[in-house]
Design an enzyme around this catalytic site. Structure first.
Site, PDB file in Angstrom:
ATOM      1  N   TYR A 174     -10.107  -9.196  -6.803  1.00 17.71           N
ATOM      2  CA  TYR A 174      -9.204  -9.113  -7.942  1.00 17.71           C
ATOM      3  C   TYR A 174      -9.470 -10.193  -8.986  1.00 17.71           C
ATOM      4  CZ  TYR A 174      -6.801  -6.063  -4.686  1.00 17.71           C
ATOM      5  OH  TYR A 174      -6.515  -5.055  -3.802  1.00 17.71           O
ATOM      6  N   ARG A 206      -1.468  -1.526  -6.994  1.00 18.31           N
ATOM      7  CA  ARG A 206      -1.739  -2.662  -6.111  1.00 18.31           C
ATOM      8  C   ARG A 206      -2.702  -3.640  -6.788  1.00 18.31           C
ATOM      9  NH1 ARG A 206      -1.609  -4.331  -0.668  1.00 18.31           N
ATOM     10  NH2 ARG A 206      -3.606  -4.878   0.295  1.00 18.31           N
ATOM     11  N   LYS A 248      -1.838  -2.717   7.976  1.00 14.13           N
ATOM     12  CA  LYS A 248      -2.954  -2.229   8.789  1.00 14.13           C
ATOM     13  C   LYS A 248      -2.984  -2.970  10.119  1.00 14.13           C
ATOM     14  CE  LYS A 248      -6.050  -0.689   5.083  1.00 14.13           C
ATOM     15  NZ  LYS A 248      -7.389  -0.855   4.465  1.00 14.13           N
ATOM     16  N   ARG A 252       0.837  -1.191   0.000  1.00 13.11           N
ATOM     17  CA  ARG A 252       0.000   0.000   0.000  1.00 13.11           C
ATOM     18  C   ARG A 252       0.880   1.253   0.000  1.00 13.11           C
ATOM     19  NH1 ARG A 252      -2.053  -3.629   3.894  1.00 13.11           N
ATOM     20  NH2 ARG A 252      -4.187  -4.358   3.485  1.00 13.11           N
ATOM     21  N   HIS A 266      -2.921   2.916  -5.723  1.00 14.63           N
ATOM     22  CA  HIS A 266      -3.829   1.802  -5.464  1.00 14.63           C
ATOM     23  C   HIS A 266      -4.090   0.989  -6.733  1.00 14.63           C
ATOM     24  CE1 HIS A 266      -6.534  -0.418  -2.928  1.00 14.63           C
ATOM     25  NE2 HIS A 266      -7.502  -0.318  -3.824  1.00 14.63           N
ATOM     26  N   HIS A 302      -3.950  -9.054   3.274  1.00 17.23           N
ATOM     27  CA  HIS A 302      -5.386  -9.058   3.554  1.00 17.23           C
ATOM     28  C   HIS A 302      -5.687  -9.965   4.744  1.00 17.23           C
ATOM     29  CE1 HIS A 302      -6.635  -7.782  -0.791  1.00 17.23           C
ATOM     30  NE2 HIS A 302      -6.413  -6.752  -0.007  1.00 17.23           N
TER      31      HIS A 302
END
Length: 297
Positions: free
Chosen positions: A275, A243, A170, A146, A240, A266
């Protein structure tokens, strides 16, 4: 005091970024202001779902997108969940609330040809900025990290001998991402010009401005937009999208979905499955060429 306690909880215990914490606080205070002005209710801990629904309707009628409304409601729902944990509430007034429907955004990844052109034909120059900008694009495409992860990448997290980087994602979740040999070479070239900067203010971080400071989000966006404008006519050109491109190209080449999930950082497979939609053209090709029934035609 409940709102202040919740904000402290997000910052200190959940370790949310300052930007995220500020967004939560603004959403909750906006609802508090609405409750006070429209209904004279100063303590939102006592708000009913009927009152909250009136607020939601007012947001929709003001022209705010359903996506933004859902975010605001999610902030409020998290606040009430926090109060439940403290036993200050017995029921979350938003427990049965259903989010507003939002249209699915189609994120169009860059093609392999566009990636070959931006990394093989564009002239970045032999300057500090050129070496840095090329490495930014290569690293985003080769690892799928990211924008915030790239900005906060530190020198100590780069293992060129082992060809890996350690990424802080994250919720402060760490993951190890492999480096391609080409990216390693670009990093070595960038490191030389980085060390030649007159003054380095933020020594710990990999990516710096020409003044030696840690780079920022707008700078990364400008880098992507500038160079991809030379090779692509796509309207949206952002970190993004790179990504998305990383994930789509891996899946197109037959990469395992779970492996891509781990590389992207994730928490659930559902996030990665998005995706697959970008890979539908490739899936159709495989299906068409491989299915036995197609040979009957």
């Amino acid at each position: 005091m409940s709102i202040a306690s919740f904000i402290s909880y997000l910052s200190l215990e959940k370790n949310y970024s300052p930007h995220t914490v500020l967004a939560y606080e603004k959403d909750i205070l906006d609802f508090k202001d609405f409750s006070t002005l429209q209904f004279g209710l100063t303590d939102i801990d006592e708000a009913s779902y009927g009152l909250i629904r009136t607020w939601i309707i007012s947001l929709v009628e003001s022209g705010i997108s359903n996506r933004s409304v859902n975010r605001k409601v999610a902030s409020l729902k998290a606040y009430y969940k926090f109060l439940l944990g403290l036993e200050k509430l017995t029921i979350n007034p938003l427990a049965k609330h259903k989010a507003l429907k939002i249209p699915k955004k189609v994120e169009v990844p860059f093609s392999e040809l566009e990636m070959e052109r931006v990394l093989g034909q564009v002239n970045y120059g032999n300057t500090f900025k050129g070496k840095r900008d090329k490495l930014i694009i290569e690293l985003l495409y080769a690892t799928g990290i990211r924008r915030a992860e790239l900005i906060n990448l530190k020198m100590k997290d780069v293992d060129l001998d082992g060809n890996t980087i350690k990424v802080l994602g994250k919720r402060s979740k760490e993951r190890i991402v492999p480096l391609l040999e080409l990216v390693k070479q670009s990093f070595l070239e960038y490191e030389v010009v980085r060390n030649e900067l007159n003054a380095i203010q933020d020594e710990a971080y990999v990516f710096l401005s020409s003044k030696g400071n840690k780079i920022y989000e707008t700078l990364v966006y400008r880098v992507i937009n500038r160079y991809f404008s030379e090779v692509s006519t796509k309207v949206k050109k952002s970190p993004h999208i790179l990504r998305h491109t990383f994930a789509t190209h891996l899946l197109n080449k037959g990469a395992d979905l779970n492996a891509v999930k781990e590389l992207l950082g994730h928490s659930s497979l559902a996030s990665t499955q998005v995706y697959i939609h970008n890979s539908i053209a490739e899936l159709k090709k495989v299906h068409f060429s491989a299915h036995p029934r197609n040979k009957k035609l």
